[in-house]
Design a protein around this motif. Structure first.
Motif, PDB file in Angstrom:
ATOM      1  N   MET A  34      -4.748   4.332   4.005  1.00 15.15           N
ATOM      2  CA  MET A  34      -4.669   5.610   4.712  1.00 15.15           C
ATOM      3  C   MET A  34      -3.282   5.833   5.306  1.00 15.15           C
ATOM      4  O   MET A  34      -2.723   6.935   5.220  1.00 15.15           O
ATOM      5  N   GLU A  35      -2.730   4.793   5.904  1.00 14.09           N
ATOM      6  CA  GLU A  35      -1.420   4.957   6.517  1.00 14.09           C
ATOM      7  C   GLU A  35      -0.346   5.187   5.453  1.00 14.09           C
ATOM      8  O   GLU A  35       0.564   6.010   5.632  1.00 14.09           O
ATOM      9  N   GLY A  36      -0.465   4.477   4.333  1.00 13.76           N
ATOM     10  CA  GLY A  36       0.479   4.711   3.239  1.00 13.76           C
ATOM     11  C   GLY A  36       0.390   6.132   2.717  1.00 13.76           C
ATOM     12  O   GLY A  36       1.410   6.778   2.445  1.00 13.76           O
ATOM     13  N   GLU A  55       3.471   8.880   3.017  1.00 13.01           N
ATOM     14  CA  GLU A  55       4.032   9.409   1.777  1.00 13.01           C
ATOM     15  C   GLU A  55       3.624  10.867   1.522  1.00 13.01           C
ATOM     16  O   GLU A  55       3.980  11.442   0.497  1.00 13.01           O
ATOM     17  N   GLY A  56       2.870  11.454   2.447  1.00 18.98           N
ATOM     18  CA  GLY A  56       2.567  12.874   2.371  1.00 18.98           C
ATOM     19  C   GLY A  56       1.643  13.290   1.243  1.00 18.98           C
ATOM     20  O   GLY A  56       1.802  14.387   0.684  1.00 18.98           O
ATOM     21  N   ALA A  69       0.828  -1.206   0.000  1.00 23.41           N
ATOM     22  CA  ALA A  69       0.000   0.000   0.000  1.00 23.41           C
ATOM     23  C   ALA A  69       0.862   1.255   0.000  1.00 23.41           C
ATOM     24  O   ALA A  69       0.615   2.206  -0.753  1.00 23.41           O
ATOM     25  N   ARG A  70       1.895   1.253   0.821  1.00 20.52           N
ATOM     26  CA  ARG A  70       2.757   2.439   0.869  1.00 20.52           C
ATOM     27  C   ARG A  70       3.500   2.634  -0.449  1.00 20.52           C
ATOM     28  O   ARG A  70       3.646   3.766  -0.925  1.00 20.52           O
ATOM     29  N   GLU A  71       3.956   1.551  -1.040  1.00 19.13           N
ATOM     30  CA  GLU A  71       4.660   1.642  -2.317  1.00 19.13           C
ATOM     31  C   GLU A  71       3.757   2.262  -3.390  1.00 19.13           C
ATOM     32  O   GLU A  71       4.214   3.065  -4.211  1.00 19.13           O
ATOM     33  N   ALA A  72       2.477   1.904  -3.367  1.00 18.16           N
ATOM     34  CA  ALA A  72       1.543   2.454  -4.358  1.00 18.16           C
ATOM     35  C   ALA A  72       1.350   3.954  -4.194  1.00 18.16           C
ATOM     36  O   ALA A  72       1.057   4.661  -5.165  1.00 18.16           O
ATOM     37  N   MET A  73       1.523   4.472  -2.971  1.00 22.29           N
ATOM     38  CA  MET A  73       1.317   5.899  -2.710  1.00 22.29           C
ATOM     39  C   MET A  73       2.549   6.751  -3.053  1.00 22.29           C
ATOM     40  O   MET A  73       2.440   7.963  -3.216  1.00 22.29           O
ATOM     41  N   ARG A  74       3.693   6.098  -3.182  1.00 20.73           N
ATOM     42  CA  ARG A  74       4.941   6.844  -3.355  1.00 20.73           C
ATOM     43  C   ARG A  74       4.917   7.687  -4.626  1.00 20.73           C
ATOM     44  O   ARG A  74       4.615   7.207  -5.712  1.00 20.73           O
ATOM     45  N   GLY A  75       5.189   8.969  -4.485  1.00 20.73           N
ATOM     46  CA  GLY A  75       5.256   9.870  -5.621  1.00 20.73           C
ATOM     47  C   GLY A  75       3.914  10.376  -6.119  1.00 20.73           C
ATOM     48  O   GLY A  75       3.852  11.096  -7.111  1.00 20.73           O
TER      49      GLY A  75
END
Length: 332
Positions: free
Chosen positions: A114-116, A120-121, A72-78
């Motif tokens: 949500m956490e991702g 990742e801002g 999930a976090r990887e998907a949010m990156r960038g």
């Protein structure tokens, strides 16, 4: 499809569920508006189910399972904006049988998303809730203030509680972490690309399948036929989600629906009309009151959406049903 505002031009948007029924329309609308779209999926093979090759060539498909917080976090990156549409749900029978797994899976996927997004801002998150949060005996038409009264409708309880908790978590992330969060609370969706699987389908695709594919005669309809819904055509649904995401980042739910209330008996009558118009013979419908019928009435109170973002549904039920039937017949 009508072009969205310039808000979306150049935005980097991740759409969970972006290869599915509703998400595929959202993805196409975003591309038309000039957005850069990333679509996470558990399997790349799913990406081409509804998205045409020319659409797939313009998006980034990222394989990953959102039960894993790292994926999930990887998907949010960038990315700049998260539109969370991924969901696990079915029709009445499926929902009655799987309340725990529906609640668990929806919350796991949502919490990791949500956490991702927080880590990742991302500058904005759109939470897709549901009219299933409302209790069985709510005010008609139903305003947003009814969303946390009593328990959700029992036949959709696992999904209803999951969506209530998604709303709560979205509001809490906004309060604690200062995130910009929009929450859409849409009503019953239907249209081309819907799920016609008899084990998981909602009432409209289930009836269409049984009328045109299975040739069920007489057509047996669950419940008395007096139960009502506010059906929302998929293009109106997708546009509503995007307008809430853009215009209403207030971390409080906004109904998205049609103020057209239709009983299931009226729905069947409209399908009978379409069947005749498309060259079919008349068919008899029988209402089976031994089967569950879900919430007695649903009618969306559209007052706040009209006031705050100028949203109104554009498709009437018969036009949307005919478009859906024609699409389904093309798949047979």
């Amino acid at each position: 499809m009508k072009t969205l505002s310039d808000y979306w031009r150049g935005k980097r948007v991740v759409v969970t569920g972006g290869t599915g029924f509703i998400g595929s329309f959202v993805t196409e609308m975003l591309l038309d508006a000039g957005a850069s779209v990333r679509v996470p999926t558990r399997s790349r093979r799913n990406a081409g189910r509804f998205l045409a090759p020319e659409v797939l060539s313009r998006i980034e498909v990222l394989e990953g399972d959102f039960h894993d917080p790292r994926a999930a976090r990887e998907a949010m990156r960038g990315q700049q904006i998260l539109l969370h549409l991924a969901a696990v749900v079915g029709g009445i029978e499926y929902n009655i049988k799987h309340p725990a797994s529906i609640f668990r899976d929806n919350l796991q996927i949502f919490m990791n998303s949500m956490e991702g997004a927080r880590l990742e801002g991302l500058e904005r998150v759109m939470v897709t809730s549901s009219a299933c949060v409302y209790p069985r005996h709510c005010l008609i038409p139903t305003p947003e203030s009814e969303g946390f009264k009593d328990r959700p409708e029992p036949t959709n309880e696992g999904y209803g509680w999951a969506k209530r908790m998604e709303e709560f978590l979205g509001e809490s992330y906004a309060k604690e972490f200062g995130m910009s969060v929009a929450i859409a609370r849409p009503y019953n969706c239907y249209g081309p690309r819907d799920c016609f699987d008899p084990e998981r389908s909602h009432v409209i695709p289930a009836l269409i399948r049984r009328i045109w594919r299975d040739h069920e005669r007489p057509l047996r309809v669950w419940g008395s036929g007096r139960q009502s819904r506010s059906f929302l055509y998929v293009e109106d649904f997708a546009r509503g989600l995007l307008e809430v995401a853009e215009k209403y980042p207030k971390a409080t739910a906004l109904n998205i629906g049609s103020d057209e209330e239709t009983t299931i008996a009226e729905l069947v009558g409209t399908l009978q009309e379409i069947h005749r118009e498309l060259g079919g013979d008349g068919f008899e419908a029988v209402f089976d009151t031994t089967k569950p019928e879900g919430q007695p009435r649903r009618r969306c109170d559209t007052t706040l959406a009209e006031k705050e973002i100028g949203y109104r549904a554009r498709w009437n039920l018969k036009a949307g049903l005919k478009k859906t039937v024609e699409w389904y017949l093309g798949t047979l």
